[in-house]
Design a protein around this motif. Structure first.
Motif, short mmCIF file in Angstrom:
data_model
loop_
_atom_site.label_atom_id
_atom_site.label_comp_id
_atom_site.label_asym_id
_atom_site.label_seq_id
_atom_site.Cartn_x
_atom_site.Cartn_y
_atom_site.Cartn_z
N SER A 58 0.84 -1.21 0.00
CA SER A 58 0.00 0.00 0.00
C SER A 58 0.86 1.24 0.00
O SER A 58 2.02 1.23 0.45
CB SER A 58 -0.93 0.03 1.22
N SER A 59 0.31 2.30 -0.50
CA SER A 59 0.90 3.63 -0.40
C SER A 59 -0.20 4.56 0.06
O SER A 59 -1.33 4.48 -0.43
CB SER A 59 1.48 4.08 -1.74
N THR A 77 -5.37 6.39 -0.38
CA THR A 77 -4.62 5.14 -0.23
C THR A 77 -4.78 4.28 -1.48
O THR A 77 -5.88 4.14 -2.00
CB THR A 77 -5.12 4.34 0.99
N SER A 78 -3.67 3.71 -1.91
CA SER A 78 -3.68 2.72 -2.99
C SER A 78 -3.25 1.40 -2.36
O SER A 78 -2.21 1.32 -1.71
CB SER A 78 -2.70 3.13 -4.10
N GLU A 91 -7.19 -4.94 -6.21
CA GLU A 91 -6.67 -3.59 -6.13
C GLU A 91 -7.77 -2.65 -5.65
O GLU A 91 -8.93 -2.79 -6.04
CB GLU A 91 -6.16 -3.13 -7.50
N ALA A 92 -7.38 -1.71 -4.78
CA ALA A 92 -8.34 -0.75 -4.23
C ALA A 92 -7.74 0.65 -4.26
O ALA A 92 -6.56 0.83 -3.91
CB ALA A 92 -8.73 -1.13 -2.81
N GLU A 93 -8.53 1.61 -4.67
CA GLU A 93 -8.16 3.02 -4.62
C GLU A 93 -9.15 3.70 -3.69
O GLU A 93 -10.36 3.72 -3.96
CB GLU A 93 -8.20 3.65 -6.01
N ALA A 118 -12.79 2.20 -4.40
CA ALA A 118 -13.20 1.59 -5.65
C ALA A 118 -12.26 0.43 -5.93
O ALA A 118 -11.04 0.56 -5.78
CB ALA A 118 -13.14 2.61 -6.79
N PHE A 119 -12.81 -0.73 -6.34
CA PHE A 119 -12.02 -1.94 -6.50
C PHE A 119 -11.87 -2.33 -7.97
O PHE A 119 -12.73 -2.03 -8.80
CB PHE A 119 -12.67 -3.09 -5.74
#
Length: 230
Positions: A58-59, A77-78, A91-93, A118-119
């Motif tokens: 994650s970032s 967060t990514s 993946e999630a934003e 959002a995935f």
């Protein structure tokens, strides 16, 4: 006699699932306690981690403004997550924040906390997550930690997360201490954030709720809450 043995065997097979959903048993007594592990990530600015068999990276970054009458904060967060039980990488934003305008102690305008994810990737088509300010806690709970409530839609199920003390120090100094996860009104797991590193309570291996609980834990421990002190 064979019929009796078959019935007993069937009951034993169903017992773990029944216990896992027994609202009368504290969730800490019917879940697996897993500590966060650090892992090498794709880059220095995107560290990796492991929650049991779930491996991710994650970032996260946050920003804010503090003017005389206006305060705002924003978090982004990514996140990515994989596991043997998943068909690929999820993946999630995630993004959100809060703000308020206050003069002489009077709040004239408020944008309460709203944080959404959002995935993509291996996530199911119905996947969605949102976290918001909660007003359900009593005065003592509000003093103990900020009150948050969230909802994850995953594979046709709805999982809820709410701030609740799980373990560790009972006082957060303005930070969130932990979250408890539930489905259909039954607690199925949680995450404690008050220790040196996060501790997760996941449904037993093989449970249909385990992936969702691990994802909820990953989202919430990487969330840089705009409401935290400083």
């Amino acid at each position: 006699m064979k019929a009796v043995i078959a019935i007993v065997a069937a009951a034993l097979c169903l017992a773990p699932a029944a216990v896992a959903q027994d609202a009368g048993v504290p969730f800490r007594d019917r879940t697996e306690r897993v500590s966060l592990e650090g892992r090498r990530g794709p880059s220095l600015f995107r560290p990796g981690f492991a929650i049991g068999e779930y491996v991710g990276s994650s970032s996260a970054r946050s920003s804010g403004t503090a003017m005389p009458f206006r305060r705002s904060a924003h978090a982004r967060t990514s996140l990515s997550l994989t596991a043997p039980s998943l068909p690929g990488e999820i993946e999630a934003e995630c993004e959100g924040g809060e703000a308020r305008t206050q003069i002489l102690g009077i709040t004239f305008e408020r944008a309460d906390l709203a944080y959404n994810c959002a995935f993509s990737g291996a996530a199911p088509a119905d996947a969605a997550f949102t976290l918001a300010l909660s007003r359900h806690g009593n005065w003592l709970q509000r003093m103990q930690q900020p009150q948050r409530a969230g909802e994850l839609r995953w594979n046709g199920q709805v999982y809820r997360a709410e701030t609740r003390y799980v373990e560790g120090l009972p006082w957060g100094g303005g930070n969130v201490l932990g979250y408890v996860f539930s489905r259909d009104g039954v607690d199925i797991g949680g995450v404690a954030l008050s220790g040196m590193r996060p501790t997760f309570y996941l449904p037993p291996a093989g449970s249909a709720d385990r992936d969702a609980a691990a994802l909820l834990g990953a989202i919430l421990f990487t969330f840089q809450d705009p409401g935290r002190p400083g």
